[in-house]
Design a protein around this motif. Sequence first.
Motif, PDB file in Angstrom:
ATOM      1  N   ILE A   1     -24.681  22.378  43.830  1.00 17.54           N
ATOM      2  CA  ILE A   1     -23.500  23.090  44.306  1.00 17.54           C
ATOM      3  C   ILE A   1     -23.884  23.930  45.509  1.00 17.54           C
ATOM      4  O   ILE A   1     -24.795  24.767  45.422  1.00 17.54           O
ATOM      5  N   CYS A   2     -23.221  23.692  46.644  1.00 19.35           N
ATOM      6  CA  CYS A   2     -23.359  24.569  47.807  1.00 19.35           C
ATOM      7  C   CYS A   2     -22.137  25.477  47.839  1.00 19.35           C
ATOM      8  O   CYS A   2     -20.999  24.999  47.918  1.00 19.35           O
ATOM      9  N   LEU A   3     -22.366  26.770  47.775  1.00 18.37           N
ATOM     10  CA  LEU A   3     -21.261  27.724  47.764  1.00 18.37           C
ATOM     11  C   LEU A   3     -20.507  27.738  49.096  1.00 18.37           C
ATOM     12  O   LEU A   3     -19.307  28.028  49.133  1.00 18.37           O
ATOM     13  N   ASN A   4     -21.201  27.440  50.182  1.00 18.00           N
ATOM     14  CA  ASN A   4     -20.571  27.401  51.506  1.00 18.00           C
ATOM     15  C   ASN A   4     -19.817  28.695  51.829  1.00 18.00           C
ATOM     16  O   ASN A   4     -18.741  28.671  52.447  1.00 18.00           O
ATOM     17  N   GLY A   5     -20.351  29.825  51.368  1.00 17.12           N
ATOM     18  CA  GLY A   5     -19.709  31.102  51.630  1.00 17.12           C
ATOM     19  C   GLY A   5     -18.548  31.431  50.709  1.00 17.12           C
ATOM     20  O   GLY A   5     -17.850  32.425  50.922  1.00 17.12           O
ATOM     21  N   HIS A   6     -18.349  30.635  49.661  1.00 19.86           N
ATOM     22  CA  HIS A   6     -17.231  30.861  48.733  1.00 19.86           C
ATOM     23  C   HIS A   6     -17.735  31.445  47.420  1.00 19.86           C
ATOM     24  O   HIS A   6     -18.938  31.484  47.150  1.00 19.86           O
ATOM     25  N   ASN A   7     -16.790  31.872  46.585  1.00 14.49           N
ATOM     26  CA  ASN A   7     -17.116  32.493  45.304  1.00 14.49           C
ATOM     27  C   ASN A   7     -16.903  31.511  44.158  1.00 14.49           C
ATOM     28  O   ASN A   7     -15.990  30.691  44.184  1.00 14.49           O
ATOM     29  N   PHE A   8     -17.753  31.644  43.165  1.00 12.05           N
ATOM     30  CA  PHE A   8     -17.712  30.780  41.987  1.00 12.05           C
ATOM     31  C   PHE A   8     -17.814  31.710  40.788  1.00 12.05           C
ATOM     32  O   PHE A   8     -18.813  32.412  40.642  1.00 12.05           O
ATOM     33  N   LYS A   9     -16.782  31.750  39.939  1.00  9.96           N
ATOM     34  CA  LYS A   9     -16.797  32.779  38.902  1.00  9.96           C
ATOM     35  C   LYS A   9     -16.300  32.274  37.552  1.00  9.96           C
ATOM     36  O   LYS A   9     -15.605  31.267  37.450  1.00  9.96           O
ATOM     37  N   SER A  10     -16.682  33.048  36.522  1.00  6.97           N
ATOM     38  CA  SER A  10     -16.265  32.776  35.149  1.00  6.97           C
ATOM     39  C   SER A  10     -16.312  34.092  34.379  1.00  6.97           C
ATOM     40  O   SER A  10     -17.055  35.010  34.739  1.00  6.97           O
ATOM     41  N   SER A  11     -15.541  34.151  33.294  1.00  2.00           N
ATOM     42  CA  SER A  11     -15.610  35.319  32.411  1.00  2.00           C
ATOM     43  C   SER A  11     -16.556  35.060  31.247  1.00  2.00           C
ATOM     44  O   SER A  11     -16.644  35.859  30.322  1.00  2.00           O
ATOM     45  N   ASN A  12     -17.297  33.949  31.300  1.00  2.00           N
ATOM     46  CA  ASN A  12     -18.256  33.617  30.248  1.00  2.00           C
ATOM     47  C   ASN A  12     -19.611  33.326  30.880  1.00  2.00           C
ATOM     48  O   ASN A  12     -19.782  33.441  32.095  1.00  2.00           O
ATOM     49  N   SER A  13     -20.590  32.944  30.044  1.00  2.00           N
ATOM     50  CA  SER A  13     -21.858  32.452  30.567  1.00  2.00           C
ATOM     51  C   SER A  13     -21.569  31.152  31.297  1.00  2.00           C
ATOM     52  O   SER A  13     -20.962  30.238  30.737  1.00  2.00           O
ATOM     53  N   MET A  14     -21.989  31.028  32.544  1.00  2.00           N
ATOM     54  CA  MET A  14     -21.420  30.011  33.426  1.00  2.00           C
ATOM     55  C   MET A  14     -22.025  28.620  33.290  1.00  2.00           C
ATOM     56  O   MET A  14     -21.329  27.620  33.401  1.00  2.00           O
ATOM     57  N   PHE A  15     -23.352  28.538  33.104  1.00  2.00           N
ATOM     58  CA  PHE A  15     -24.021  27.244  33.101  1.00  2.00           C
ATOM     59  C   PHE A  15     -24.913  27.094  31.877  1.00  2.00           C
ATOM     60  O   PHE A  15     -25.561  28.047  31.444  1.00  2.00           O
ATOM     61  N   ALA A  16     -24.948  25.876  31.345  1.00  2.00           N
ATOM     62  CA  ALA A  16     -25.877  25.516  30.269  1.00  2.00           C
ATOM     63  C   ALA A  16     -26.638  24.277  30.728  1.00  2.00           C
ATOM     64  O   ALA A  16     -26.256  23.150  30.412  1.00  2.00           O
ATOM     65  N   PRO A  17     -27.711  24.471  31.521  1.00  2.00           N
ATOM     66  CA  PRO A  17     -28.433  23.311  32.041  1.00  2.00           C
ATOM     67  C   PRO A  17     -29.384  22.689  31.012  1.00  2.00           C
ATOM     68  O   PRO A  17     -30.212  23.376  30.419  1.00  2.00           O
ATOM     69  N   TYR A  18     -29.228  21.382  30.822  1.00  2.00           N
ATOM     70  CA  TYR A  18     -30.217  20.569  30.118  1.00  2.00           C
ATOM     71  C   TYR A  18     -30.810  19.544  31.084  1.00  2.00           C
ATOM     72  O   TYR A  18     -31.741  18.835  30.751  1.00  2.00           O
ATOM     73  N   GLY A  19     -30.222  19.455  32.274  1.00  2.00           N
ATOM     74  CA  GLY A  19     -30.704  18.580  33.330  1.00  2.00           C
ATOM     75  C   GLY A  19     -31.098  19.424  34.526  1.00  2.00           C
ATOM     76  O   GLY A  19     -31.630  20.523  34.373  1.00  2.00           O
ATOM     77  N   ALA A  20     -30.840  18.920  35.740  1.00  2.00           N
ATOM     78  CA  ALA A  20     -31.221  19.619  36.962  1.00  2.00           C
ATOM     79  C   ALA A  20     -29.993  20.287  37.585  1.00  2.00           C
ATOM     80  O   ALA A  20     -28.965  19.647  37.804  1.00  2.00           O
ATOM     81  N   LEU A  21     -30.112  21.571  37.885  1.00  2.00           N
ATOM     82  CA  LEU A  21     -29.057  22.341  38.536  1.00  2.00           C
ATOM     83  C   LEU A  21     -29.626  22.958  39.805  1.00  2.00           C
ATOM     84  O   LEU A  21     -30.632  23.673  39.768  1.00  2.00           O
ATOM     85  N   ASN A  22     -28.979  22.675  40.942  1.00  2.00           N
ATOM     86  CA  ASN A  22     -29.381  23.235  42.231  1.00  2.00           C
ATOM     87  C   ASN A  22     -28.203  24.025  42.811  1.00  2.00           C
ATOM     88  O   ASN A  22     -27.082  23.518  42.847  1.00  2.00           O
ATOM     89  N   ILE A  23     -28.472  25.242  43.266  1.00  2.00           N
ATOM     90  CA  ILE A  23     -27.426  26.049  43.891  1.00  2.00           C
ATOM     91  C   ILE A  23     -27.943  26.586  45.223  1.00  2.00           C
ATOM     92  O   ILE A  23     -29.029  27.179  45.282  1.00  2.00           O
ATOM     93  N   CYS A  24     -27.167  26.356  46.287  1.00  2.00           N
ATOM     94  CA  CYS A  24     -27.509  26.888  47.593  1.00  2.00           C
ATOM     95  C   CYS A  24     -26.248  27.479  48.217  1.00  2.00           C
ATOM     96  O   CYS A  24     -25.151  27.359  47.667  1.00  2.00           O
TER      97      CYS A  24
END
Length: 290
Positions: A118-141
């Motif tokens: 996921i590339c945020l590209n200057g935007h916001n990404f939100k949740s009212s809970n725990s956001m991610f449960a990775p069992y694989g590969a997660l990349n954030i830039c």
Amino acid sequence: ETGENFSVVLSDSFRDMLEMADDHYANYTKSQKSALGNVSKQYSASMIGWDIANTHHVRGGMWTSIDAAGFKAKLSVYKTYTSGLVIYNIASGNYALTEDVDLGNGRIRIQTGQTVSICLNGHNFKSSNSMFAPYGALNICDCHKNGHEGTVLSSYSGESGCYAAIAYCRCNSVTNIYGGNFVATGKVTSAGMFAVSHDGPSTPDAPPAVMNMYGGTISGGSVYTNGGLICVWNDGTFNMYGGELYGGTAEGRGGGIDVNNGILNIQGGKIYNCTSGTNGGAINCGTNAD
């Protein structure tokens, strides 16, 4: 060469590339356009698209420019709870956001063998809970433009049984943070923002989680027990190569990072303004910590 008419069928990924080129062509300088050579506008667009697709920190595969509705269309419901929490599976892919995304009371599960970028590209990404449960590969830039940085924001809160407002990284997972501001506004039991652990009793032979931080900021985590920002547990590994951790608070140990039966490697970055009630304002290394 034969002079016969022909048609070209564009793949979805190539079509996405051209769409990104259209969006970004106006931002190219005269010298950049000149460097493309004396070619048609369409071919220039494809070259720009190729350039854009490879400017993200995460390599491998084309990036899909995607709005909030398009991103949510990539989600499928895995499980729902009476509390209102919805856990989603997500299709593998490289997603460059074009607007803010709000998951509501939602969490994204990355399955074993998947890669989600996921590339945020200057935007916001939100949740009212725990956001991610990775069992694989997660990349954030965050390839932000015009000085506006993207933020991953969680308001998750709870005194009992609540962990990791941003991500609980479990066995088989690799999480890479290249950029973006990660912020938590609530208070949880422990592991204020990230937990890096094995935590897979049903798969004891699976490799424990690894989290790598190359850039970005992680701030604001608050816990009732240990690990204001990050907990490294049960053979998990956290490698810090860059970025900043700050503003974490723990009533127990490790206002910034708490390591218990885990591995911590720090080769760069900054950790500051973290506080704890007992040991390790910034870092606490407990039992069998390396």
